[in-house]
Design an enzyme around this catalytic site. Structure first.
Site, PDB file in Angstrom:
ATOM      1  N   VAL A  16      52.380  36.218  40.379  1.00  0.00           N
ATOM      2  CA  VAL A  16      52.031  34.803  40.541  1.00  0.00           C
ATOM      3  C   VAL A  16      52.169  34.050  39.224  1.00  0.00           C
ATOM      4  O   VAL A  16      52.767  32.968  39.165  1.00  0.00           O
ATOM      5  CB  VAL A  16      50.596  34.658  41.098  1.00  0.00           C
ATOM      6  CG1 VAL A  16      50.197  33.180  41.162  1.00  0.00           C
ATOM      7  CG2 VAL A  16      50.491  35.294  42.474  1.00  0.00           C
ATOM      8  N   ARG A  47      48.254  41.570  29.159  1.00  0.00           N
ATOM      9  CA  ARG A  47      47.782  42.864  28.665  1.00  0.00           C
ATOM     10  C   ARG A  47      48.888  43.645  27.980  1.00  0.00           C
ATOM     11  O   ARG A  47      48.636  44.395  27.048  1.00  0.00           O
ATOM     12  CB  ARG A  47      47.220  43.684  29.821  1.00  0.00           C
ATOM     13  CG  ARG A  47      45.858  43.233  30.318  1.00  0.00           C
ATOM     14  CD  ARG A  47      45.308  44.191  31.339  1.00  0.00           C
ATOM     15  NE  ARG A  47      46.175  44.299  32.513  1.00  0.00           N
ATOM     16  CZ  ARG A  47      45.983  45.168  33.507  1.00  0.00           C
ATOM     17  NH1 ARG A  47      44.977  46.019  33.449  1.00  0.00           N
ATOM     18  NH2 ARG A  47      46.795  45.201  34.547  1.00  0.00           N
ATOM     19  N   LYS A 106      39.982  35.102  44.404  1.00  0.00           N
ATOM     20  CA  LYS A 106      39.091  35.092  45.562  1.00  0.00           C
ATOM     21  C   LYS A 106      37.881  36.003  45.388  1.00  0.00           C
ATOM     22  O   LYS A 106      36.773  35.657  45.793  1.00  0.00           O
ATOM     23  CB  LYS A 106      39.853  35.479  46.819  1.00  0.00           C
ATOM     24  CG  LYS A 106      40.595  36.791  46.713  1.00  0.00           C
ATOM     25  CD  LYS A 106      41.504  37.017  47.888  1.00  0.00           C
ATOM     26  CE  LYS A 106      42.444  38.194  47.634  1.00  0.00           C
ATOM     27  NZ  LYS A 106      43.506  37.864  46.666  1.00  0.00           N
ATOM     28  N   GLY A 135      47.137  31.401  50.178  1.00  0.00           N
ATOM     29  CA  GLY A 135      48.447  31.205  49.576  1.00  0.00           C
ATOM     30  C   GLY A 135      48.856  29.748  49.525  1.00  0.00           C
ATOM     31  O   GLY A 135      48.146  28.898  49.003  1.00  0.00           O
ATOM     32  N   LYS A 206      37.728  35.769  51.205  1.00  0.00           N
ATOM     33  CA  LYS A 206      38.222  34.447  51.601  1.00  0.00           C
ATOM     34  C   LYS A 206      37.280  33.795  52.610  1.00  0.00           C
ATOM     35  O   LYS A 206      37.052  32.578  52.573  1.00  0.00           O
ATOM     36  CB  LYS A 206      39.624  34.585  52.179  1.00  0.00           C
ATOM     37  CG  LYS A 206      40.652  35.076  51.171  1.00  0.00           C
ATOM     38  CD  LYS A 206      41.975  35.444  51.829  1.00  0.00           C
ATOM     39  CE  LYS A 206      42.988  35.949  50.816  1.00  0.00           C
ATOM     40  NZ  LYS A 206      44.252  36.396  51.439  1.00  0.00           N
TER      41      LYS A 206
END
Length: 429
Positions: A16, A47, A106, A135, A206
């Site tokens: 994403v 990272r 979430k 989404g 969600k």
């Protein structure tokens, strides 16, 4: 138009995050016009700095997310790390340094949403999270803003693309659960460890977020009843088809008839083929909202993936940047009702129960008596028998979950009942 750019810190650069960075770069001119000022990617916290990230200036990469947030010139942070920590600490740090936040997290919002909202309000900043729920589907903002003057009574939806893909394949091809899961994994819809999806944890997070928005009350992940779909079988789909139904993993949020409590649950359920959610195929999501004045609304679209989720993130980024320029904030938490979340035992619905029983006279009467003794009314019964064994399929009228649980416990004690093959709720009627 303001010429000094609004600076954005990107926390996380996976599927994403990298897509967010790409869109910010390729659509920079359009975003400038829509926001009213340039928007600049000022730093990317990761990272593994050695990983090649195409299209991202290596000079922007850092492993010190905290230092990036504290450097003094960041206007907005986009958090797409996921998980609880370090995401929670980083979001709090952002607020402490005057930075509004866009998040797709979430799990964190379902667990600590109230505290994060309070921190944002304390510092006069925004916390937006459209991408955390479904989404690319615009859902959070319509519920928080477009329906702000209405009363939402029920939300029912498919909010996990992986599970919908698996169940759709089982329905359309007759595949078993494992076979459908293997296909989902091969196509990239399922993770190597699909537990969060198939056991309903993702959908439950969600559901908690949506319930809080819909009912203006605080609903945490622990308040959501959760049941996975790993036990759904080809036989269940065969039974569903005989009833003119299919099976979906649903998130269902309801306001009690008296308005004094709410329920939140995630579980597999049979729904009639005539219901709009029954036609949601592949890895798509859809959410059905029932409001007092607006009536029934359905939101549909791709619920996961880099591009769809990035679309929702960028939508939030535009809104937050506009608020920054206007020296204003958007809607925060609305939890004024403080309604209690009722336990699953209070939920009233229909049930489809499949029993393995002895094939001999009196079995049906014994089973029917057990249902009656627990206050559960039977709608239909279907029995098939061979070689001393039989299957008995019972569909009930609406009854409390607690009453059904008591019925099943009693059925298991009957010497004529060999086992309870499956229990599934029937929704959407």
């Amino acid at each position: 138009m303001r010429t000094r750019p609004l600076k954005v810190a990107l926390l996380g650069c996976g599927v994403v995050g990298s897509e967010v960075a790409r869109i910010m770069t390729t659509h920079a001119d359009d975003l400038t016009q829509r926001i009213g000022a340039p928007v600049e990617l000022a730093g990317v916290a990761v990272r593994r700095p050695s990983k090649v990230r195409e299209g991202i200036d290596p000079a922007l990469i850092t492993t010190d997310a905290t230092a990036l947030l504290k450097r003094g010139d960041i206007d907005v942070a986009i958090e797409v790390i996921g998980g609880i920590e370090p995401a929670r600490t980083l979001i709090t740090t952002a607020f402490e340094h005057g930075i509004s936040v866009v998040s797709a997290n979430k799990a964190l919002l379902a667990q600590d949403g109230a505290a994060l909202h309070a921190a944002a309000e304390q510092h006069g900043l925004d916390l937006y999270y459209e991408a955390a729920v479904a989404g690319a589907i615009p859902l959070v903002r319509p519920m928080r803003e477009s329906l702000a003057g209405d009363k939402i009574n029920r939300v029912m939806g498919i909010v996990n693309g992986t599970t919908n893909f698996i169940l759709d394949k089982m329905d359309s091809t007759g595949a078993g659960y494992q076979e459908a899961l293997d296909e989902a994994t091969a196509l990239g819809y399922a993770e190597a460890d699909p537990t969060a999806d198939v056991e309903g944890y993702d959908a439950a997070a969600k559901a908690a977020i949506l319930a809080g928005i819909a009912f203006h009350t605080r609903v945490r992940l622990d308040d959501v009843y959760r049941e996975g779909m790993t036990e759904v079988s080809a036989a269940d789909f065969a039974s569903a088809k005989r009833m003119g139904c299919t099976i979906k993993l649903l998130a269902i949020l309801e306001r009690a008839a008296d308005g004094e409590s709410v329920t939140a649950r995630v579980h597999p359920a049979m729904i009639p083929l005539s219901h709009p959610l029954a036609s949601v195929r592949e890895a798509y999501n859809a959410v059905f909202v029932e409001a007092e004045a607006a009536g029934r609304l359905m939101f549909y679209g791709p619920g996961a993936g880099g591009s769809p989720t990035a679309s929702a993130v960028l939508g939030d980024l535009v809104a937050v940047c506009r608020n920054k320029l206007a020296e204003a904030t958007g809607p925060g938490e609305s939890a004024y009702t403080q309604l209690p979340v009722s336990p699953m035992g209070d939920v009233v619905t229909r049930y489809h129960i499949s029993l393995d029983v002895a094939d001999k006279p009196g079995v049906l009467a014994q089973v029917a008596t057990t249902f009656a003794e627990h206050g559960v009314s039977i709608d239909t019964v279907r029995q098939q028998g061979k070689d001393g064994e039989a299957s008995l399929v019972v569909v009930t009228h609406r009854a409390p979950d607690a009453a059904l649980s008591g019925t099943v416990e009693a059925l298991r004690k009957l010497d004529t009942v060999r086992g309870v093959a499956s229990i599934m709720r029937v929704e959407g009627e």
